[in-house]
Design an enzyme around this catalytic site. Sequence first.
Site, PDB file in Angstrom:
ATOM      1  CE  LYS A   1      -0.938  -2.748 -13.933  1.00 10.92           C
ATOM      2  NZ  LYS A   1      -1.313  -2.149 -12.639  1.00 10.92           N
TER       3      LYS A   1
ATOM      4  CG  ASP B   1      -4.274  -6.176 -10.175  1.00 14.06           C
ATOM      5  OD1 ASP B   1      -3.836  -7.164  -9.543  1.00 14.06           O
ATOM      6  OD2 ASP B   1      -4.046  -4.992  -9.846  1.00 14.06           O
TER       7      ASP B   1
ATOM      8  CE  LYS C   1      -6.435  -4.762  -7.556  1.00  8.81           C
ATOM      9  NZ  LYS C   1      -5.949  -3.580  -6.836  1.00  8.81           N
TER      10      LYS C   1
ATOM     11  CG  ASP D   1      -4.436  -3.273 -13.630  1.00  6.99           C
ATOM     12  OD1 ASP D   1      -4.168  -2.055 -13.689  1.00  6.99           O
ATOM     13  OD2 ASP D   1      -3.902  -4.049 -12.824  1.00  6.99           O
TER      14      ASP D   1
ATOM     15  CG  ASP E   1      -3.285  -5.245  -5.496  1.00 10.07           C
ATOM     16  OD1 ASP E   1      -3.354  -5.416  -6.740  1.00 10.07           O
ATOM     17  OD2 ASP E   1      -4.152  -4.647  -4.840  1.00 10.07           O
TER      18      ASP E   1
ATOM     19  CD  GLU F   1      -0.679  -5.608 -10.613  1.00 10.24           C
ATOM     20  OE1 GLU F   1      -0.768  -5.361  -9.399  1.00 10.24           O
ATOM     21  OE2 GLU F   1      -1.344  -5.004 -11.477  1.00 10.24           O
TER      22      GLU F   1
ATOM     23  NE  ARG G   1       4.440  -0.602  -7.641  1.00 13.35           N
ATOM     24  CZ  ARG G   1       4.086   0.163  -6.617  1.00 13.35           C
ATOM     25  NH1 ARG G   1       4.948   0.485  -5.686  1.00 13.35           N
ATOM     26  NH2 ARG G   1       2.851   0.630  -6.529  1.00 13.35           N
TER      27      ARG G   1
HETATM   28  N1  BES Z   1      -4.276  -2.032 -10.810  1.00 13.91           N
HETATM   29  C1  BES Z   1      -4.058  -1.425  -9.567  1.00 13.91           C
HETATM   30  C2  BES Z   1      -4.229   0.093  -9.576  1.00 13.91           C
HETATM   31  C3  BES Z   1      -5.607   0.610  -9.886  1.00 13.91           C
HETATM   32  C4  BES Z   1      -6.484   0.948  -8.873  1.00 13.91           C
HETATM   33  C5  BES Z   1      -6.010   0.805 -11.191  1.00 13.91           C
HETATM   34  C6  BES Z   1      -7.736   1.448  -9.159  1.00 13.91           C
HETATM   35  C7  BES Z   1      -7.268   1.311 -11.481  1.00 13.91           C
HETATM   36  C8  BES Z   1      -8.126   1.634 -10.473  1.00 13.91           C
HETATM   37  C9  BES Z   1      -2.630  -1.718  -9.087  1.00 13.91           C
HETATM   38  O1  BES Z   1      -2.098  -2.909  -9.527  1.00 13.91           O
HETATM   39  C10 BES Z   1      -2.696  -1.828  -7.597  1.00 13.91           C
HETATM   40  O2  BES Z   1      -3.333  -2.712  -7.128  1.00 13.91           O
HETATM   41  N2  BES Z   1      -2.029  -0.907  -6.903  1.00 13.91           N
HETATM   42  C11 BES Z   1      -2.033  -0.882  -5.483  1.00 13.91           C
HETATM   43  C12 BES Z   1      -0.615  -0.597  -5.032  1.00 13.91           C
HETATM   44  C13 BES Z   1      -0.424  -0.761  -3.557  1.00 13.91           C
HETATM   45  C14 BES Z   1      -0.519  -2.197  -3.166  1.00 13.91           C
HETATM   46  C15 BES Z   1       0.952  -0.209  -3.208  1.00 13.91           C
HETATM   47  C16 BES Z   1      -2.977   0.217  -5.043  1.00 13.91           C
HETATM   48  O3  BES Z   1      -3.075   1.245  -5.717  1.00 13.91           O
HETATM   49  O4  BES Z   1      -3.661   0.037  -4.052  1.00 13.91           O
HETATM   50 ZN    ZN Z   2      -2.728  -3.631 -11.307  1.00 14.87          ZN
HETATM   51 MG    MG Z   3      -2.472  -4.650  -8.313  1.00 17.37          MG
END
Ligand code: BES
Ligand code: ZN
Ligand code: MG
Length: 481
Positions: free
Chosen positions: A249, A254, A261, A272, A331, A333, A335
């Site tokens: 990825k 992000d 966010k 990310d 968010d 994204e 996957r």
């Molecule tokens: N890039 C984030 C995950 C992340 C969080 C990486 C903290 C490093 C540190 C990912 O894209 C994300 O935002 N995931 C969301 C998914 C949710 C919306 C289902 C998350 O983990 O909150």
């Molecule tokens: Zn992300």
């Molecule tokens: Mg995200």
Amino acid sequence: MNVTSLPMLPDWNHDHMLVVFTGLERPDLANILGGRHEHVERLAARAKFDGKSGTMKSIPLLDDGFPGEVVFVGVGNDADHKSIEKAAVKSTAGDMLKKAGNVVVVLANDLSDKPNAHGALALGLMLGGYRFDIYRKEADRFTPPKSLSVLGLTTADLQKAEALYAGIKLARDLVNEPANILTPPEFAKRASKLADLGIDIEVLGEKQMADLGMGALLGVGQGSELESQLVVMKWLKGGEEAPLAFVGKGVCFDTGGISIKPASGMEEMTMDMGGAAAVTGAMHAIATSDLACNVIGVIGLVENMPDGRAQRPGDVVTSMSGQTIEVLNTDAEGRLVLCDAITFTKDRFQPSAIIDLATLTGAILVSLGHEYAGLFSNNDDLVARLNTASEQSGDRVWRFPLTEKFDSMLRSRVADMANIGGRWAGSITAAQFLQRFVGDTPWAHLDIAGTAYVKEPHDQGPKGATGYGVRLLVDLAAGKK
Ligand code: BES
Ligand code: ZN
Ligand code: MG
């Protein structure tokens, strides 16, 4: 930090610093320091240095014929290559080496016959000596010692450590770079430099990805001014066997997109692309070590931005696999990027296994903190191989379950699946999403959101980007029959 090997003690002057790594036994330096050993051993005794792990003691060497300074570094009980590496990392953390001239590092007798002791020492010094200070003014940058050499390190072991470290350093640099510098096209450019190592490189832009039907990946990058990229790295030096595939990825920044966010902490989302960095670093290390194996690296590079053209919550996209996805949260994204990169990899290369790495969920930090990456897999043999590689490398993994019940949480009102699974088990439902794209290819997913980037110094280096995954992938590739 540049580490060299020395066959024997050089001519000595006041400019030298001697660093002695020792376990709990009284250091025996007779074979190492020749006639000067008693003097140094006496210093350790007088300072009551006991060799406990994590301890360090610096003492001036007052003897006329042997001036300078000696530093004792404790490696502790039952030392092995791992504790030697860890102590070496730690020895570089303070400013001990910063003010030193020519540093000569030695292993006391109780350590020097442990398997791979000198290689681990050299690698630890390299890993610990890593800094990312290119954006600081000269005076504030880390100044390494004039020279740093390990006594008794063979050229072969030095080269091995160098090859691995160069891959880890590349991964760390990529993760530490800010997102205005390391854009998707810039990342693709840096990955393309691996061609110099004999890796075959292909870069796909948005037009080519659209032709392949990568609607999920392209939807994520749609709100960005910067062009999304897919980089394919091929190292095929293992004969006829099907390749092992690594998929990363690479979300260069992000923001969350329209599901934006919170401002606080958003700056960390420069990391990310840690999965893509690990894949690129591993390919670099594999090529530099000239491993006889077939390995493919595929990284999906995008920027997730809110914009007038950005994808909306509720949009339905069609992935390269033909399956449709309702994007309930922009968010989630990673996957969406990975599912198309995985389909591409599977269709194009029929790999023997796919390992994907991604900073995928915040939930994995809740489960495992910074200690372990989450491991999800459809194949017990692959898990066993990953556990072995993890044990060797020190890149820790912990397996989570995958079940139909978790998979059913991805049901969508309008499409084949939604891109989120509700409030609970967020790391697992993210993995269940990916599993819908792997078919019966042996597959493992590593959620490295907690391990790619840390805010405190750790066993393998200083705070910031860790390079997590590079060693794991290299050991996995090397361990392949
Ligand atoms: N890039 C984030 C995950 C992340 C969080 C990486 C903290 C490093 C540190 C990912 O894209 C994300 O935002 N995931 C969301 C998914 C949710 C919306 C289902 C998350 O983990 O909150
Ligand atoms: Zn992300
Ligand atoms: Mg995200």
